[in-house]
Design an enzyme around this catalytic site. Structure first.
Site, PDB file in Angstrom:
ATOM      1  N   GLU A 195      -6.800   4.436   7.913  1.00 49.89           N
ATOM      2  CA  GLU A 195      -6.593   5.880   7.700  1.00 49.89           C
ATOM      3  C   GLU A 195      -7.851   6.518   7.112  1.00 49.89           C
ATOM      4  O   GLU A 195      -8.171   7.669   7.402  1.00 49.89           O
ATOM      5  CB  GLU A 195      -5.351   6.100   6.811  1.00 49.89           C
ATOM      6  CG  GLU A 195      -4.077   5.846   7.602  1.00 49.89           C
ATOM      7  CD  GLU A 195      -2.873   5.374   6.793  1.00 49.89           C
ATOM      8  OE1 GLU A 195      -2.854   5.540   5.560  1.00 49.89           O
ATOM      9  OE2 GLU A 195      -1.947   4.830   7.422  1.00 49.89           O
ATOM     10  N   GLY A 235       2.633  -1.427   4.236  1.00 44.66           N
ATOM     11  CA  GLY A 235       2.633   0.009   3.933  1.00 44.66           C
ATOM     12  C   GLY A 235       4.044   0.507   3.685  1.00 44.66           C
ATOM     13  O   GLY A 235       4.604   0.352   2.601  1.00 44.66           O
ATOM     14  N   GLY A 236       4.654   1.094   4.717  1.00 45.90           N
ATOM     15  CA  GLY A 236       5.968   1.727   4.607  1.00 45.90           C
ATOM     16  C   GLY A 236       7.021   0.892   3.886  1.00 45.90           C
ATOM     17  O   GLY A 236       7.748   1.404   3.021  1.00 45.90           O
ATOM     18  N   GLY A 254       2.110   1.884  10.753  1.00 45.15           N
ATOM     19  CA  GLY A 254       3.047   2.994  10.610  1.00 45.15           C
ATOM     20  C   GLY A 254       3.714   3.410  11.919  1.00 45.15           C
ATOM     21  O   GLY A 254       4.317   4.473  11.990  1.00 45.15           O
ATOM     22  N   SER A 271       3.114  -2.470  10.311  1.00 43.98           N
ATOM     23  CA  SER A 271       4.572  -2.452  10.489  1.00 43.98           C
ATOM     24  C   SER A 271       5.258  -3.761  10.090  1.00 43.98           C
ATOM     25  O   SER A 271       6.169  -4.218  10.777  1.00 43.98           O
ATOM     26  CB  SER A 271       4.922  -2.064  11.930  1.00 43.98           C
ATOM     27  OG  SER A 271       4.470  -0.749  12.201  1.00 43.98           O
ATOM     28  N   GLU A 308      -5.717  -5.341  10.398  1.00 49.03           N
ATOM     29  CA  GLU A 308      -4.654  -4.372  10.640  1.00 49.03           C
ATOM     30  C   GLU A 308      -4.924  -3.652  11.961  1.00 49.03           C
ATOM     31  O   GLU A 308      -5.715  -2.700  11.996  1.00 49.03           O
ATOM     32  CB  GLU A 308      -4.629  -3.334   9.509  1.00 49.03           C
ATOM     33  CG  GLU A 308      -4.379  -3.917   8.141  1.00 49.03           C
ATOM     34  CD  GLU A 308      -3.810  -2.859   7.209  1.00 49.03           C
ATOM     35  OE1 GLU A 308      -2.659  -3.008   6.811  1.00 49.03           O
ATOM     36  OE2 GLU A 308      -4.495  -1.879   6.916  1.00 49.03           O
ATOM     37  N   HIS A 368      -9.668   1.161   4.845  1.00 49.22           N
ATOM     38  CA  HIS A 368      -8.352   1.241   5.496  1.00 49.22           C
ATOM     39  C   HIS A 368      -8.494   2.125   6.736  1.00 49.22           C
ATOM     40  O   HIS A 368      -9.270   3.089   6.744  1.00 49.22           O
ATOM     41  CB  HIS A 368      -7.324   1.835   4.529  1.00 49.22           C
ATOM     42  CG  HIS A 368      -5.926   1.772   5.050  1.00 49.22           C
ATOM     43  ND1 HIS A 368      -5.436   2.685   5.953  1.00 49.22           N
ATOM     44  CD2 HIS A 368      -4.925   0.879   4.831  1.00 49.22           C
ATOM     45  CE1 HIS A 368      -4.179   2.362   6.247  1.00 49.22           C
ATOM     46  NE2 HIS A 368      -3.847   1.278   5.585  1.00 49.22           N
ATOM     47  N   ASN A 389       0.870  -1.190   0.000  1.00 47.97           N
ATOM     48  CA  ASN A 389       0.000   0.000   0.000  1.00 47.97           C
ATOM     49  C   ASN A 389       0.901   1.233   0.000  1.00 47.97           C
ATOM     50  O   ASN A 389       1.522   1.546   1.011  1.00 47.97           O
ATOM     51  CB  ASN A 389      -0.890  -0.022   1.253  1.00 47.97           C
ATOM     52  CG  ASN A 389      -1.685   1.274   1.411  1.00 47.97           C
ATOM     53  OD1 ASN A 389      -1.853   2.027   0.457  1.00 47.97           O
ATOM     54  ND2 ASN A 389      -2.184   1.524   2.620  1.00 47.97           N
ATOM     55  N   TRP A 390       0.940   1.896  -1.127  1.00 48.28           N
ATOM     56  CA  TRP A 390       1.850   3.042  -1.268  1.00 48.28           C
ATOM     57  C   TRP A 390       1.342   4.303  -0.579  1.00 48.28           C
ATOM     58  O   TRP A 390       2.049   5.304  -0.522  1.00 48.28           O
ATOM     59  CB  TRP A 390       2.079   3.348  -2.746  1.00 48.28           C
ATOM     60  CG  TRP A 390       3.024   2.411  -3.426  1.00 48.28           C
ATOM     61  CD1 TRP A 390       3.712   1.372  -2.859  1.00 48.28           C
ATOM     62  CD2 TRP A 390       3.401   2.441  -4.814  1.00 48.28           C
ATOM     63  NE1 TRP A 390       4.488   0.756  -3.812  1.00 48.28           N
ATOM     64  CE2 TRP A 390       4.325   1.390  -5.008  1.00 48.28           C
ATOM     65  CE3 TRP A 390       3.049   3.247  -5.896  1.00 48.28           C
ATOM     66  CZ2 TRP A 390       4.895   1.132  -6.258  1.00 48.28           C
ATOM     67  CZ3 TRP A 390       3.614   2.994  -7.127  1.00 48.28           C
ATOM     68  CH2 TRP A 390       4.537   1.948  -7.303  1.00 48.28           C
ATOM     69  N   LYS A 391       0.084   4.293  -0.146  1.00 52.52           N
ATOM     70  CA  LYS A 391      -0.522   5.506   0.436  1.00 52.52           C
ATOM     71  C   LYS A 391      -0.309   6.681  -0.529  1.00 52.52           C
ATOM     72  O   LYS A 391      -0.383   6.477  -1.740  1.00 52.52           O
ATOM     73  CB  LYS A 391       0.050   5.772   1.827  1.00 52.52           C
ATOM     74  CG  LYS A 391       0.029   4.509   2.692  1.00 52.52           C
ATOM     75  CD  LYS A 391       0.299   4.754   4.138  1.00 52.52           C
ATOM     76  CE  LYS A 391       0.495   3.428   4.844  1.00 52.52           C
ATOM     77  NZ  LYS A 391       0.073   3.444   6.225  1.00 52.52           N
TER      78      LYS A 391
HETATM   79  C1  PEP Z   1      -0.932  -0.078   5.786  1.00 53.00           C
HETATM   80  O1  PEP Z   1      -0.845   1.023   5.265  1.00 53.00           O
HETATM   81  O2  PEP Z   1      -1.909  -0.800   5.523  1.00 53.00           O
HETATM   82  C2  PEP Z   1       0.114  -0.518   6.709  1.00 53.00           C
HETATM   83  C3  PEP Z   1      -0.008  -1.677   7.288  1.00 53.00           C
HETATM   84  O3  PEP Z   1       1.166   0.347   6.914  1.00 53.00           O
HETATM   85  P1  PEP Z   1       2.573   0.006   7.645  1.00 53.00           P
HETATM   86  O4  PEP Z   1       3.062  -1.303   7.038  1.00 53.00           O
HETATM   87  O5  PEP Z   1       3.456   1.144   7.304  1.00 53.00           O
HETATM   88  O6  PEP Z   1       2.293  -0.143   9.098  1.00 53.00           O
END
Ligand code: PEP
Length: 259
Positions: free
Chosen positions: A107, A244-245, A183, A223, A177, A105, A20-22
């Protein structure tokens, strides 16, 4: 396989890893990332997807042509078309080359106040457009610490997937999640993750039947890094990862695909 309250036969579910590039990456960065990833032979072992910003769907889909990489969106409208300035419908996403879409999601739920009812409408629109929904659920830190995980997951699953039939539930992807792990660098323990995933499967079994629950793909996100991916993937009810990251760098995403 035995989970509390439901006896599961062993079925082989696909292993899926989605990045997930956000709100990140330019056109040039997208082209170079997707072509670099396309060279990774592991893309044939896992089903690999990239949830990219709206403006990158066409570019990413073109760069992924001829590879096994799927391109998806990070959100969609709950309307088909019309006067909804700034919104993008599921049909438009499909037309641009997306094959899946993240829905609900954390966010979106937290920063844009998306409710389970809205998530449910978006899930239905994406199914109608033959866009696979990746439905995100998870508890806050406060809910986690006060032992409310089961209540929260139960409510989110039943309300977000309300009105779907067993076949629709079997073909979507659920992503657990925990919000406090997204994050933040904090990851749930493998035992906590297995517990939550087994519980999600139990809720699906009680509402849509055991067979559906056995086939539904459930991803973990929060994470995930090259260092912890393997032990999370080892959990029997974990069918893959939402990253994500660590999906922003080709090097770390490739490492996760090679664990
Ligand atoms: C996400 O954006 O769904 C996510 C899990 O982010 P991260 O891996 O950065 O925690």
């Amino acid at each position: 396989m035995e989970t509390k309250g439901v006896t599961m036969q062993h079925v082989s579910r696909p292993k899926v890893i989605i990045g997930n590039w956000k709100m990140n990456k330019t056109v040039a960065e997208t082209r170079s990332f997707v072509s670099g990833l396309g060279l990774n032979s592991v893309v044939r072992t896992f089903q690999v997807g990239l949830a990219v910003p709206y403006t990158m769907i066409l570019t990413a889909a073109e760069a992924a042509r001829g590879t096994a990489i799927s391109i998806g969106a990070q959100n969609c409208s709950d309307h088909d078309e019309g006067a909804f300035t700034g919104e993008i419908s599921c049909h438009m996403l499909k037309d641009a080359g997306a094959s899946f879409v993240l829905v609900g999601h954390s966010e979106r739920r937290q920063l844009f106040h998306e409710t389970n009812a809205l998530v449910n409408r978006k899930v239905k629109k994406s199914i109608a457009a033959t866009l696979k929904p990746v439905v995100c659920i998870g508890e806050t830190e406060e809910q986690h610490l006060s032992g409310k995980i089961e209540n929260v997951l139960h409510d989110q699953i039943l309300h977000s997937l309300k009105g779907l039939n067993p076949s629709e539930v079997e073909h979507l992807i659920l992503a657990y999640e925990p919000i406090w792990a997204i994050g933040t660098g904090k990851t749930a323990t493998p035992e906590n993750i297995q517990f939550a995933h087994a519980y999600c499967r139990k809720v699906i079994a009680s509402e849509w039947g055991k067979d559906t629950a056995e086939h539904t793909v459930i991803l973990y996100g929060g994470s995930v890094k090259p260092e912890n991916a393997a032990m999370i993937l080892e959990q029997s009810d974990v069918d893959g990862l939402l990253v994500g990251g660590a999906s922003l760098s080709l090097e770390s995403f490739n490492k996760i695909l090679n664990v």
